[in-house]
Design a protein around this motif. Structure first.
Motif, short mmCIF file in Angstrom:
data_model
loop_
_atom_site.label_atom_id
_atom_site.label_comp_id
_atom_site.label_asym_id
_atom_site.label_seq_id
_atom_site.Cartn_x
_atom_site.Cartn_y
_atom_site.Cartn_z
N UNK A 1 -12.51 0.71 13.98
CA UNK A 1 -13.11 -0.08 12.90
C UNK A 1 -12.93 0.60 11.55
N UNK A 2 -13.08 1.90 11.52
CA UNK A 2 -12.86 2.64 10.28
C UNK A 2 -11.40 2.54 9.86
N UNK A 3 -10.48 2.67 10.82
CA UNK A 3 -9.06 2.56 10.51
C UNK A 3 -8.67 1.19 9.99
N UNK A 4 -9.17 0.15 10.62
CA UNK A 4 -8.84 -1.22 10.19
C UNK A 4 -9.44 -1.48 8.81
N UNK A 5 -10.63 -1.00 8.56
CA UNK A 5 -11.25 -1.16 7.25
C UNK A 5 -10.46 -0.46 6.16
N UNK A 6 -9.98 0.74 6.44
CA UNK A 6 -9.18 1.45 5.46
C UNK A 6 -7.86 0.73 5.19
N UNK A 7 -7.20 0.27 6.24
CA UNK A 7 -5.92 -0.42 6.06
C UNK A 7 -6.10 -1.69 5.25
N UNK A 8 -7.08 -2.50 5.60
CA UNK A 8 -7.30 -3.76 4.88
C UNK A 8 -7.73 -3.52 3.44
N UNK A 9 -8.58 -2.55 3.22
CA UNK A 9 -9.05 -2.26 1.88
C UNK A 9 -7.94 -1.76 0.97
N UNK A 10 -7.13 -0.85 1.48
CA UNK A 10 -6.03 -0.32 0.67
C UNK A 10 -4.96 -1.39 0.43
N UNK B 1 4.35 -7.92 -4.52
CA UNK B 1 4.63 -7.24 -3.24
C UNK B 1 3.70 -7.71 -2.12
N UNK B 2 2.97 -8.79 -2.33
CA UNK B 2 1.94 -9.23 -1.39
C UNK B 2 2.51 -9.52 0.00
N UNK B 3 3.67 -10.16 0.08
CA UNK B 3 4.24 -10.49 1.38
C UNK B 3 4.59 -9.26 2.20
N UNK B 4 5.24 -8.29 1.58
CA UNK B 4 5.62 -7.07 2.28
C UNK B 4 4.37 -6.25 2.64
N UNK B 5 3.41 -6.22 1.74
CA UNK B 5 2.18 -5.48 2.02
C UNK B 5 1.39 -6.10 3.17
N UNK B 6 1.38 -7.43 3.23
CA UNK B 6 0.66 -8.12 4.30
C UNK B 6 1.29 -7.80 5.66
N UNK B 7 2.62 -7.78 5.71
CA UNK B 7 3.31 -7.45 6.96
C UNK B 7 2.97 -6.03 7.40
N UNK B 8 3.01 -5.10 6.46
CA UNK B 8 2.68 -3.72 6.78
C UNK B 8 1.22 -3.58 7.20
N UNK B 9 0.35 -4.36 6.57
CA UNK B 9 -1.07 -4.33 6.93
C UNK B 9 -1.28 -4.78 8.38
N UNK B 10 -0.62 -5.85 8.77
CA UNK B 10 -0.78 -6.34 10.14
C UNK B 10 -0.26 -5.32 11.15
N UNK B 11 0.81 -4.62 10.83
CA UNK B 11 1.31 -3.57 11.72
C UNK B 11 0.28 -2.43 11.84
#
Length: 80
Positions: free
Chosen positions: A31-40, A51-61
């Motif tokens: 949960x901490x990891x997912x929160x950090x990834x989504x927040x950043x 860069x929203x499209x590329x960032x979204x893909x990286x976020x899902x990974x």
């Protein structure tokens, strides 16, 4: 001969429920990891909207890898 089997049975441990504690810790870490990834990612999208499209893909990974670790912790709790 029966004495050997009785001694072998007495050496088992009586501790139970540590798997659930381990899974709880794994879920907290995930949960901490997912929160950090989504927040950043949201912070990066606010800084560079193009860069929203590329960032979204990286976020899902990143979220998938963090959740995979939680599932590994869940399975390890059942195995050990």
């Amino acid at each position: 001969m029966n004495d050997i089997f009785l001694i072998a049975q007495d050496t088992t441990t009586k501790f139970q429920g540590f798997g659930t504690i381990g899974y709880g810790l794994a879920a907290i870490g995930s949960a901490i990891g997912v929160g950090n990834v989504a927040g950043k990612t949201a912070e990066a999208m606010a800084r560079q909207p193009e860069m929203a499209g590329q960032l979204r893909t990286t976020m899902f990974l990143g979220i998938a890898f963090a959740e995979a670790l939680a599932l590994i912790g869940f399975v390890a709790g059942f195995l050990f």
